[in-house]
Scaffold this motif. Structure first.
Motif, PDB file in Angstrom:
ATOM      1  N   GLN A 207       1.127  -1.252   0.016  1.00 11.48           N
ATOM      2  CA  GLN A 207      -0.011   0.322  -0.010  1.00 11.48           C
ATOM      3  C   GLN A 207       0.810   0.978   0.416  1.00 11.48           C
ATOM      4  OE1 GLN A 207      -2.528   0.338   3.138  1.00 11.48           O
ATOM      5  NE2 GLN A 207      -2.977   2.587   2.928  1.00 11.48           N
ATOM      6  N   PHE A 208       0.566   2.288  -1.105  1.00 13.66           N
ATOM      7  CA  PHE A 208       0.754   3.777  -0.871  1.00 13.66           C
ATOM      8  C   PHE A 208       0.248   4.391  -1.063  1.00 13.66           C
ATOM      9  CE2 PHE A 208       3.558   0.358  -2.675  1.00 13.66           C
ATOM     10  CZ  PHE A 208       4.848   0.538  -2.841  1.00 13.66           C
ATOM     11  N   LYS A 209       0.383   6.047  -0.510  1.00 15.08           N
ATOM     12  CA  LYS A 209      -0.517   7.004   0.208  1.00 15.08           C
ATOM     13  C   LYS A 209       0.696   7.516  -0.276  1.00 15.08           C
ATOM     14  CE  LYS A 209      -2.890   5.196   4.179  1.00 15.08           C
ATOM     15  NZ  LYS A 209      -3.177   6.273   6.073  1.00 15.08           N
ATOM     16  N   ASN A 210      -0.795   8.447  -1.556  1.00 14.97           N
ATOM     17  CA  ASN A 210      -0.013   9.526  -2.552  1.00 14.97           C
ATOM     18  C   ASN A 210       0.970   9.427  -2.822  1.00 14.97           C
ATOM     19  OD1 ASN A 210      -2.753  10.944  -1.198  1.00 14.97           O
ATOM     20  ND2 ASN A 210      -1.607  11.598   0.772  1.00 14.97           N
ATOM     21  N   PRO A 211       1.076   9.049  -3.209  1.00 15.62           N
ATOM     22  CA  PRO A 211       2.947   8.081  -4.261  1.00 15.62           C
ATOM     23  C   PRO A 211       2.833   9.100  -5.587  1.00 15.62           C
ATOM     24  CG  PRO A 211       1.152   6.838  -5.103  1.00 15.62           C
ATOM     25  CD  PRO A 211       0.587   7.335  -3.521  1.00 15.62           C
ATOM     26  N   GLU A 212       4.166   8.871  -5.921  1.00 15.04           N
ATOM     27  CA  GLU A 212       4.406   9.768  -7.352  1.00 15.04           C
ATOM     28  C   GLU A 212       4.619   8.878  -8.344  1.00 15.04           C
ATOM     29  OE1 GLU A 212       4.718  12.791  -8.294  1.00 15.04           O
ATOM     30  OE2 GLU A 212       4.883  13.665  -5.841  1.00 15.04           O
ATOM     31  N   LYS A 213       4.086   8.720  -9.517  1.00 14.51           N
ATOM     32  CA  LYS A 213       4.002   7.945 -10.279  1.00 14.51           C
ATOM     33  C   LYS A 213       5.412   6.922 -10.533  1.00 14.51           C
ATOM     34  CE  LYS A 213       2.448   6.238 -15.074  1.00 14.51           C
ATOM     35  NZ  LYS A 213       1.623   7.422 -15.984  1.00 14.51           N
ATOM     36  N   GLU A 214       6.464   8.766 -10.404  1.00 13.20           N
ATOM     37  CA  GLU A 214       7.744   7.257 -10.659  1.00 13.20           C
ATOM     38  C   GLU A 214       8.333   6.599  -9.534  1.00 13.20           C
ATOM     39  OE1 GLU A 214       7.013  10.536 -10.846  1.00 13.20           O
ATOM     40  OE2 GLU A 214       7.306  10.753 -13.003  1.00 13.20           O
ATOM     41  N   GLN A 215       7.677   6.950  -8.713  1.00 11.39           N
ATOM     42  CA  GLN A 215       8.531   6.388  -6.883  1.00 11.39           C
ATOM     43  C   GLN A 215       6.883   4.528  -7.208  1.00 11.39           C
ATOM     44  OE1 GLN A 215       6.226   7.304  -3.369  1.00 11.39           O
ATOM     45  NE2 GLN A 215       6.256   5.824  -1.925  1.00 11.39           N
ATOM     46  N   LEU A 216       6.162   4.904  -7.692  1.00  9.66           N
ATOM     47  CA  LEU A 216       5.074   2.962  -8.200  1.00  9.66           C
ATOM     48  C   LEU A 216       6.214   2.759  -9.076  1.00  9.66           C
ATOM     49  CD1 LEU A 216       1.961   4.401  -7.956  1.00  9.66           C
ATOM     50  CD2 LEU A 216       2.617   2.828  -6.151  1.00  9.66           C
ATOM     51  N   LEU A 217       6.106   3.452 -10.535  1.00  6.02           N
ATOM     52  CA  LEU A 217       7.361   1.987 -10.956  1.00  6.02           C
ATOM     53  C   LEU A 217       8.220   1.375 -10.752  1.00  6.02           C
ATOM     54  CD1 LEU A 217       5.969   4.642 -13.798  1.00  6.02           C
ATOM     55  CD2 LEU A 217       5.416   2.315 -13.959  1.00  6.02           C
ATOM     56  N   ALA A 218       8.688   2.328 -10.035  1.00 10.58           N
ATOM     57  CA  ALA A 218      10.688   1.919  -9.130  1.00 10.58           C
ATOM     58  C   ALA A 218      10.731   1.006  -8.909  1.00 10.58           C
ATOM     59  CB  ALA A 218      11.293   3.078  -8.549  1.00 10.58           C
ATOM     60  N   PHE A 219       9.867   0.876  -7.786  1.00 14.27           N
ATOM     61  CA  PHE A 219       8.777  -0.103  -6.736  1.00 14.27           C
ATOM     62  C   PHE A 219       8.836  -1.349  -7.572  1.00 14.27           C
ATOM     63  CE2 PHE A 219       6.587  -3.069  -4.016  1.00 14.27           C
ATOM     64  CZ  PHE A 219       7.195  -3.161  -3.043  1.00 14.27           C
ATOM     65  N   GLN A 220       7.818  -1.293  -8.537  1.00 17.85           N
ATOM     66  CA  GLN A 220       7.273  -2.380  -9.384  1.00 17.85           C
ATOM     67  C   GLN A 220       8.508  -3.427  -9.532  1.00 17.85           C
ATOM     68  OE1 GLN A 220       4.609  -1.429 -12.227  1.00 17.85           O
ATOM     69  NE2 GLN A 220       4.123  -3.111 -12.447  1.00 17.85           N
ATOM     70  N   LYS A 221       9.440  -2.205 -10.696  1.00 19.55           N
ATOM     71  CA  LYS A 221      10.913  -2.940 -11.250  1.00 19.55           C
ATOM     72  C   LYS A 221      11.675  -3.470 -10.701  1.00 19.55           C
ATOM     73  CE  LYS A 221      14.370  -1.719 -14.180  1.00 19.55           C
ATOM     74  NZ  LYS A 221      15.000  -0.180 -14.473  1.00 19.55           N
ATOM     75  N   ASP A 222      11.970  -2.680  -8.943  1.00 19.53           N
ATOM     76  CA  ASP A 222      12.675  -4.172  -8.245  1.00 19.53           C
ATOM     77  C   ASP A 222      11.701  -5.177  -7.953  1.00 19.53           C
ATOM     78  OD1 ASP A 222      14.672  -2.168  -7.813  1.00 19.53           O
ATOM     79  OD2 ASP A 222      13.929  -0.963  -6.646  1.00 19.53           O
ATOM     80  N   LEU A 223      10.144  -4.961  -7.472  1.00 19.67           N
ATOM     81  CA  LEU A 223       9.833  -6.106  -7.523  1.00 19.67           C
ATOM     82  C   LEU A 223       9.488  -7.188  -8.070  1.00 19.67           C
ATOM     83  CD1 LEU A 223       7.641  -6.977  -5.137  1.00 19.67           C
ATOM     84  CD2 LEU A 223       5.202  -6.082  -6.044  1.00 19.67           C
ATOM     85  N   ASP A 224       9.686  -7.033  -9.586  1.00 16.15           N
ATOM     86  CA  ASP A 224       9.733  -7.575 -10.304  1.00 16.15           C
ATOM     87  C   ASP A 224      10.804  -8.689 -10.959  1.00 16.15           C
ATOM     88  OD1 ASP A 224       7.103  -7.131 -11.643  1.00 16.15           O
ATOM     89  OD2 ASP A 224       7.647  -6.075 -12.860  1.00 16.15           O
TER      90      ASP A 224
END
Length: 854
Positions: free
Chosen positions: A756-773
């Protein structure tokens, strides 16, 4: 002396019978005893049952004369018949008799059958199975005759019936091969020749070899002993010649059917006449002779069972002869015959619908198309064609009704007090006249009351009424004759009344409407005896408040606008469209409707080659609305591509892509802007549906429900409005529950891990998803993948998919190595797919996370 002689005679006969009953002795007396017993006992009864079954089939079969008739009258039913079941008891009985003959009278001695009737029994067995539509067992019976009794006198019949069965099993090529060989090898005569060639013709028809089928039917019609068959074969010949476009040859074939007259079923003769009439040359033919023939067919008493077809053909003649009013009369006559031919009724209704459609009377055309659909096979090609045409009329019927009702209200609003009084006094005078007529009819009905019942009571007893003794049938509804009489009398006195309250009021058939869509039917029904004949009562119902009148006017203007668009875009009725847009512009419309109406008028003027009017309309748009999109298009036509980036369609497509990218907030905002900008255009309902969907994804169930309800009510007659109605009725109730599903691995097999992320920047989400993948790829034994989901305007989720066990999902971090744990530090929670769906629908994440604390 007499008694010993009788006893001796009885003993001798008994011994004779016992000796002859043996099926193991090849003696003259044994062979003939079993042959005679089989022929005149079991086989006789079996063939009688078979004939009764065939008569039942013929009586229940209804030929489709709109298509080429099949050679054999037999309705094939696509039902699965289980072993031991039958479609017809007569065929079961015939089969049982055949089996009994074989079991009781077969004399198989030294591998040879000595009873000459057993091949006949197998033939009966095959025929009974054939007509019972058990074709594989029938084929076995016929093949057994060919294998076991090659010298039988029934061998040719067995071969013909085998090929009939092959044709029913869609083995047409094999049937053609075998029948041609039979005709070549054997000198068939009379009925055998007719049966073989007629079946060969059917196989040719199935394989689209029409010329060859005609040749074989000619042989069959000359060879058959049955005039019924001869009439049918020649009629089919005529149909096939018509199919090939050879009208002269077809007419000769139909004339040969007519010459048979009463020797063949009359339906063939009548249809032959009608087919010849269809081939009539309207340019060079003698129309007077044709009219006389049609009148003769209509007036002949013997033709009464076929008047539905005759009236239809007379209507076709008048329609082709451009006598539309006479054509309508005869089409309606055909419909009133209560025909069994559904395709005929469908054609009558469709033609009447098309005639009204061509006259732009769309509401009546829609009613005829509705009736057409009820007489067509569901989801067949003709059904789909008419359904599409009817659906296209849905909107025009709806808006025409609104325009008509609101126009009548506004006309009454604009009348002076004196004019209103005059109008309603005239209406009330008509009402009084009809009320007086109804009173006289009611008195006549009262005088006749009970007459039919009393007359029918005398000498009548109850027959077949459950629960009642055999006594005088005094109750009216127990006597069908009396019921029919009562129905006819009601129609004579009251006319055709709908089932409703206050059905006696003839005013219920009137069509004026007063105030907010309330018809005078409703007003008259609610009026007292004093009010119903008082003009002031009706005048008081006319709307007087400015707000109510404005609302009626706005609805009427919007209906005009929609009708203009429908006539222009759907039906290409440019004159009707022009009238609607001109009426709209002269009715003080809202500002939002003026510009698109003027632009549509400009396009219509161009299509009608009214260049002066088109030039005036163009200049008005450019001068009065210089900043509008329409002005830009008119000033720069060369710069406007086929797909304008600023067109409603292009903007909608771009917005839809944003919706797919989960940019719901922007979608909602831009949708509202575009809805206001393109108000009145067809794209608005699409934008409303897209906005409603984005609202549901971002804010949850209740806002989505409200948006869908608004769409269903406001745009009820658009595809999007109908989709919203379906969602409201069938989907939303299933999504209403907020109860979470109890976790049970035996039932629930899909789980998610949610970050869960609150008020995230789009770049923050994409960076986390890249690490997660990267981490997920290194996890063994599981095929995991990730996605980003928007939960609310402030919260977004990164989801791990592919986990099949609750415990593994809850301890997801244990699947990670120490190095991976350093990359993935964010907290997570596990949830089943079903519960995740509930969380997204109802936005109740807090309730889910706190459920163990409650």
């Amino acid at each position: 002396m007499k008694t010993p002689i009788k006893a001796l005679f009885f003993i001798v006969c008994s011994i004779f019978l016992l000796v002859s009953c043996s099926r193991k002795k090849d003696k003259f007396i044994n062979r003939n005893f079993h042959a005679v017993t089989a022929e005149f006992n079991t086989l006789y009864n079996g063939y009688n049952a078979l004939e009764e079954g065939r008569n039942t089939l013929n009586d229940s079969y209804f030929d489709n004369y709109w298509d080429v008739l099949p050679i054999e009258r037999m309705q094939i039913v696509d039902e699965v018949i289980l072993p031991g079941q039958s479609k017809n008891e007569n065929f079961t009985k015939a089969e049982e008799k055949a089996v009994k003959t074989i079991q009781k009278h077969s004399m198989n001695i030294d591998g040879k059958e000595k009873n000459p009737q057993i091949d006949e029994a197998y033939l009966l067995l095959g025929k009974s199975r054939y007509f019972d539509q058990r074709f594989v067992p029938a084929l076995e019976a016929f093949n057994y005759i060919l294998y076991k009794y090659p010298a039988s006198d029934k061998i040719n019949q067995a071969k013909i019936w085998r090929e009939k069965t092959n044709i029913r099993l869609d083995n047409d090529e094999l049937a053609i091969k075998n029948l041609k060989r039979l005709l070549f090898q054997e000198e068939l005569e009379n009925q055998d020749l007719a049966d073989a060639t007629s079946m060969l013709a059917q196989a040719y028809l199935n394989t689209k070899s029409v010329d060859s089928a005609i040749t074989q039917l000619e042989i069959a019609s000359n060879a058959t002993k049955s005039n019924d068959e001869r009439g049918r074969y020649r009629f089919i010949q005529g149909q096939l010649y018509n199919q090939l476009g050879k009208k002269d040859s077809a007419n000769i074939a139909f004339e040969s059917v007519i010459e048979l007259n009463r020797k063949t079923p009359r339906i063939y003769m009548i249809c032959a006449y009608l087919e010849k009439i269809k081939n009539f040359d309207y340019e060079n033919g003698n129309k007077l002779e044709l009219v006389e023939l049609l009148e003769e067919l209509e007036e002949n008493r013997e033709n009464r069972p076929f008047l539905d077809k005759i009236y239809h053909q007379i209507g076709e003649y008048h329609l082709t002869n451009q006598s539309d009013s006479l054509a309508v009369v005869y089409y309606n006559k055909s419909l009133r015959t209560d025909s069994r031919d559904k395709q005929l009724k469908a054609r009558n209704y469709e033609t009447l619908g098309d005639m009204n459609f061509d006259k732009s009377i769309y509401s009546i055309a829609g009613q005829y198309y509705d009736s057409t659909l009820t007489n067509l096979v569901l989801n067949s090609k003709p059904y789909r064609v008419i359904k599409k045409k009817r659906d296209n009329l849905e909107d025009v019927i709806y808006y025409e009704a609104i325009a008509k009702v609101n126009d009548s209200i506004l006309n009454l609003v604009n009348l002076s007090e004196a004019e209103r009084l005059t109008y309603f006094e005239s209406f009330i005078e008509n009402l009084k006249i009809k009320a007086e007529e109804e009173k006289e009819k009611a008195e006549a009905a009262e005088r006749n009351k009970g007459l039919a019942t009393v007359n029918n009571t005398i000498g009548q007893v109850n027959r077949g009424i459950p629960g009642l003794p055999n006594q005088a049938a005094t109750f009216y509804f127990y006597n069908p004759t009396t019921v029919a009489y009562g129905k006819n009398e009601f129609v004579k006195i009251w006319g055709d009344r709908t089932l409703s309250d206050d059905w006696r009021w003839s005013s219920k058939g009137q069509s004026i409407t007063i105030g907010g869509g309330v018809s005078n039917n409703d007003i008259a029904a609610s009026a007292t005896e004093d009010e119903i004949f008082d003009p002031q009562f009706y005048i008081s119902k006319i709307p007087s408040e400015e707000k109510e009148i404005d609302s009626i006017s706005k609805d009427r203007n919007y209906a005009y606008y929609q009708l203009g668009l429908i006539y222009k875009e759907k039906f290409k009725e440019y004159k009707l469209a022009k009238d609607k847009f001109q009426d709209l512009l002269s009715s003080n419309p809202e500002e939002r409707l003026i510009l698109p109406s003027k632009y549509n008028l400009y396009k219509i003027y161009e299509l009608l080659a009214e260049n002066d009017e088109a030039s005036i309309a163009k200049n008005e748009i450019i001068n009065d609305y210089p900043e509008s999109r329409y002005a830009f298009i008119l000033k720069n036509p060369e710069l406007v591509s086929e797909k304008d980036e600023n067109s409603p369609e292009s903007l909608y497509e771009a917005l839809y892509i944003q919706h797919q990218n989960q940019e719901y907030k922007d979608v909602i905002s831009k949708s509202e802007d575009y809805i206001n900008r393109f108000d009145g255009e067809a794209i608005v309902s699409k934008l409303e549906l897209l906005k409603a969907t984005a609202t549901g994804r971002l804010y949850g169930y209740e806002p989505y429900k409200k948006a869908i309800n608004y769409l269903a009510v406001t745009y009820a007659n658009t595809p999007e409005g109908k989709r919203a109605q379906d969602l409201e009725s069938n989907v939303l109730p299933k999504l209403a529950s907020t109860e979470f599903v109890e976790v049970n691995d035996s039932i629930v097999s899909n789980y998610k891990v949610v970050f869960q992320f609150k008020n995230p920047e789009k770049e923050q989400l994409l960076a986390f998803q890249k690490d997660l993948d990267t981490v997920l790829k290194s996890i063994k034994y599981y095929k995991l993948k990730s996605s980003i989901d928007v939960y609310s305007p402030e919260v977004s989720f990164v989801i791990v998919h592919g986990l099949k066990n609750a415990q593994i999902a809850q301890t997801f971090d244990q699947l990670l190595t120490k190095e991976n744990k350093k990359k993935i530090k964010e907290p997570y929670f596990a949830v089943s797919s079903a519960n995740y769906q509930i969380i997204q629908i109802h936005k109740n994440l807090e309730a889910y996370l706190n459920r163990d604390n409650n």
